[in-house]
Design a protein around this motif. Structure first.
Motif, PDB file in Angstrom:
ATOM      1  N   GLU A  77      96.391 -10.527  -6.297  1.00 54.53           N
ATOM      2  CA  GLU A  77      97.290 -11.663  -6.014  1.00 54.53           C
ATOM      3  C   GLU A  77      98.052 -11.968  -7.332  1.00 54.53           C
ATOM      4  N   GLU A  78      99.390 -12.134  -7.334  1.00 51.77           N
ATOM      5  CA  GLU A  78     100.180 -12.578  -8.478  1.00 51.77           C
ATOM      6  C   GLU A  78     100.558 -14.106  -8.525  1.00 51.77           C
ATOM      7  N   ILE A  79     100.262 -14.755  -9.419  1.00 54.72           N
ATOM      8  CA  ILE A  79     100.676 -16.198  -9.739  1.00 54.72           C
ATOM      9  C   ILE A  79     101.248 -16.386 -10.879  1.00 54.72           C
ATOM     10  N   VAL A  80     102.456 -17.232 -10.692  1.00 52.57           N
ATOM     11  CA  VAL A  80     103.301 -17.639 -11.678  1.00 52.57           C
ATOM     12  C   VAL A  80     103.098 -19.173 -11.687  1.00 52.57           C
ATOM     13  N   CYS A  81     102.499 -19.805 -12.594  1.00 52.13           N
ATOM     14  CA  CYS A  81     102.521 -21.151 -12.534  1.00 52.13           C
ATOM     15  C   CYS A  81     103.090 -21.905 -13.759  1.00 52.13           C
ATOM     16  N   VAL A  82     104.086 -22.849 -13.563  1.00 51.62           N
ATOM     17  CA  VAL A  82     104.835 -23.479 -14.466  1.00 51.62           C
ATOM     18  C   VAL A  82     104.436 -25.048 -14.282  1.00 51.62           C
ATOM     19  N   THR A  83     103.675 -25.523 -15.629  1.00 51.78           N
ATOM     20  CA  THR A  83     103.139 -26.851 -15.521  1.00 51.78           C
ATOM     21  C   THR A  83     103.984 -27.654 -16.846  1.00 51.78           C
ATOM     22  N   PRO A  89      99.869 -32.233 -22.983  1.00 49.98           N
ATOM     23  CA  PRO A  89     100.659 -31.198 -23.311  1.00 49.98           C
ATOM     24  C   PRO A  89     100.016 -29.993 -24.065  1.00 49.98           C
ATOM     25  N   PRO A  90     100.624 -28.862 -24.343  1.00 49.48           N
ATOM     26  CA  PRO A  90     102.055 -28.399 -24.280  1.00 49.48           C
ATOM     27  C   PRO A  90     102.439 -28.033 -22.757  1.00 49.48           C
ATOM     28  N   GLN A  91     103.644 -27.996 -22.456  1.00 49.86           N
ATOM     29  CA  GLN A  91     103.932 -27.433 -21.238  1.00 49.86           C
ATOM     30  C   GLN A  91     103.746 -26.017 -21.187  1.00 49.86           C
ATOM     31  N   ARG A  92     103.269 -25.415 -20.150  1.00 54.70           N
ATOM     32  CA  ARG A  92     102.886 -23.932 -20.096  1.00 54.70           C
ATOM     33  C   ARG A  92     103.266 -23.129 -18.977  1.00 54.70           C
ATOM     34  N   ILE A  93     103.178 -21.884 -19.049  1.00 54.46           N
ATOM     35  CA  ILE A  93     103.644 -20.895 -18.007  1.00 54.46           C
ATOM     36  C   ILE A  93     102.212 -20.064 -18.048  1.00 54.46           C
ATOM     37  N   ILE A  94     101.817 -20.057 -16.944  1.00 50.90           N
ATOM     38  CA  ILE A  94     100.414 -19.324 -16.713  1.00 50.90           C
ATOM     39  C   ILE A  94     100.851 -18.138 -15.864  1.00 50.90           C
ATOM     40  N   HIS A  95     100.488 -16.631 -15.927  1.00 56.13           N
ATOM     41  CA  HIS A  95     101.080 -15.661 -15.369  1.00 56.13           C
ATOM     42  C   HIS A  95      99.716 -14.995 -14.813  1.00 56.13           C
ATOM     43  N   PRO A  97      99.097 -11.393 -13.180  1.00 58.38           N
ATOM     44  CA  PRO A  97     100.092 -10.361 -12.784  1.00 58.38           C
ATOM     45  C   PRO A  97      99.408  -9.630 -11.664  1.00 58.38           C
ATOM     46  N   GLY A  98      98.271  -9.854 -11.276  1.00 62.08           N
ATOM     47  CA  GLY A  98      97.716  -9.198 -10.067  1.00 62.08           C
ATOM     48  C   GLY A  98      96.349  -8.326 -10.429  1.00 62.08           C
ATOM     49  N   ASP A  99      96.079  -8.468 -11.597  1.00 59.16           N
ATOM     50  CA  ASP A  99      95.058  -7.775 -11.987  1.00 59.16           C
ATOM     51  C   ASP A  99      93.695  -8.523 -12.224  1.00 59.16           C
ATOM     52  N   GLY A 100      93.510  -9.654 -11.777  1.00 64.64           N
ATOM     53  CA  GLY A 100      92.368 -10.567 -12.045  1.00 64.64           C
ATOM     54  C   GLY A 100      92.480 -11.535 -13.038  1.00 64.64           C
ATOM     55  N   SER A 101      93.477 -11.302 -14.190  1.00 68.73           N
ATOM     56  CA  SER A 101      93.251 -11.955 -15.421  1.00 68.73           C
ATOM     57  C   SER A 101      94.342 -12.833 -15.198  1.00 68.73           C
ATOM     58  N   ALA A 102      94.704 -13.905 -16.094  1.00 65.67           N
ATOM     59  CA  ALA A 102      95.820 -14.673 -16.395  1.00 65.67           C
ATOM     60  C   ALA A 102      96.310 -14.879 -17.663  1.00 65.67           C
ATOM     61  N   ARG A 103      97.476 -14.899 -18.181  1.00 68.35           N
ATOM     62  CA  ARG A 103      97.922 -15.076 -19.451  1.00 68.35           C
ATOM     63  C   ARG A 103      98.623 -16.246 -19.565  1.00 68.35           C
ATOM     64  N   GLN A 104      98.753 -16.968 -20.437  1.00 67.57           N
ATOM     65  CA  GLN A 104      99.621 -18.172 -20.492  1.00 67.57           C
ATOM     66  C   GLN A 104     100.309 -18.167 -21.808  1.00 67.57           C
ATOM     67  N   ALA A 105     101.531 -18.835 -21.691  1.00 61.74           N
ATOM     68  CA  ALA A 105     102.198 -19.165 -22.963  1.00 61.74           C
ATOM     69  C   ALA A 105     103.016 -20.718 -22.991  1.00 61.74           C
ATOM     70  N   GLU A 106     103.135 -21.199 -24.099  1.00 58.86           N
ATOM     71  CA  GLU A 106     103.746 -22.685 -24.010  1.00 58.86           C
ATOM     72  C   GLU A 106     105.242 -22.215 -24.021  1.00 58.86           C
ATOM     73  N   PHE A 107     105.976 -23.448 -23.361  1.00 61.83           N
ATOM     74  CA  PHE A 107     107.438 -23.325 -23.241  1.00 61.83           C
ATOM     75  C   PHE A 107     108.094 -22.755 -24.523  1.00 61.83           C
ATOM     76  N   GLY A 108     108.738 -21.902 -24.399  1.00 59.13           N
ATOM     77  CA  GLY A 108     109.437 -21.458 -25.630  1.00 59.13           C
ATOM     78  C   GLY A 108     108.936 -20.273 -26.089  1.00 59.13           C
ATOM     79  N   GLU A 109     107.902 -19.489 -25.560  1.00 56.04           N
ATOM     80  CA  GLU A 109     107.354 -18.315 -25.832  1.00 56.04           C
ATOM     81  C   GLU A 109     107.233 -17.336 -24.604  1.00 56.04           C
ATOM     82  N   ASP A 110     107.126 -16.114 -24.728  1.00 51.53           N
ATOM     83  CA  ASP A 110     106.769 -15.280 -23.568  1.00 51.53           C
ATOM     84  C   ASP A 110     105.335 -15.221 -23.379  1.00 51.53           C
TER      85      ASP A 110
END
Length: 184
Positions: A77-83, A89-95, A97-110
């Motif tokens: 299951e791939e999930i892209v979450c923008v919060t 704060p801070p604003q985040r992107i959580i990805h 990718p479908g491998d059972g893990s989740a990676r996150q970054a603050e807005f302004g980062e990859d």
């Protein structure tokens, strides 16, 4: 789609009703009443993607995926979450990718995955230079100049990555299906 919304806490009967957001009634808290804290969430599908739009300044999945078993990303299951994280704060992107893990970054980062999502973030200018790359003064100046456009750039990058397009007029009019999701 229903499985994801149920994992977020949507009520089965409410989900079956497919009520439009503009017609969805949020229960009022009454003195002495223990009514749950709930938030309205519009939802739909676009291609293979399910989207959930919440109007309380945060994303329920982002607040619960670590603590609530049913919200944890599945290996397929791939999930892209923008919060926006208005309350924490801070604003985040959580990805996930479908491998059972989740990676996150603050807005302004990859996310550091060197993924197609990261490429989309870079392509629209949603990744800012770091202090280590350009020095503190240049990084601060870049943020001051481009920071106000950062949320729009992040949402654009996610749309470019996923191919997702949501009718803004339908969102603003409340013409999308909605459910109440409990606060996690």
């Amino acid at each position: 789609m229903d499985e994801f919304l149920i994992a977020l806490g949507a009520d089965l009967d409410e989900l079956a009703d497919r009520t439009l957001c503009k017609d969805l009634v949020v229960p009022a808290r009454r003195r002495g009443d223990q009514s749950p804290h709930v938030n309205r969430a519009m939802y739909g599908t676009w291609g293979e993607w399910v989207y959930v739009l919440e109007d309380w300044g945060m994303a329920t999945w982002a607040t619960g995926y670590r603590k609530v078993e049913s919200m944890r990303p599945a290996p397929d299951e791939e999930i892209v979450c923008v919060t926006l994280n208005a309350w924490s704060p801070p604003q985040r992107i959580i990805h996930a990718p479908g491998d059972g893990s989740a990676r996150q970054a603050e807005f302004g980062e990859d996310t550091g995955e060197d993924s197609a999502l990261d490429a989309a973030l870079h392509a629209v200018g949603a990744v800012f230079p770091s202090i280590g790359e350009v020095g503190e003064a240049a990084a601060v100046a870049h943020f001051e100049e481009h920071g106000p456009q950062l949320p729009e750039a992040v949402f654009t990058a996610v749309g470019d990555y996923s191919g997702l397009s949501i009718d803004r007029a339908a969102v603003e009019a409340g013409d999308l299906s909605a459910v109440l999701i409990p606060m996690v």
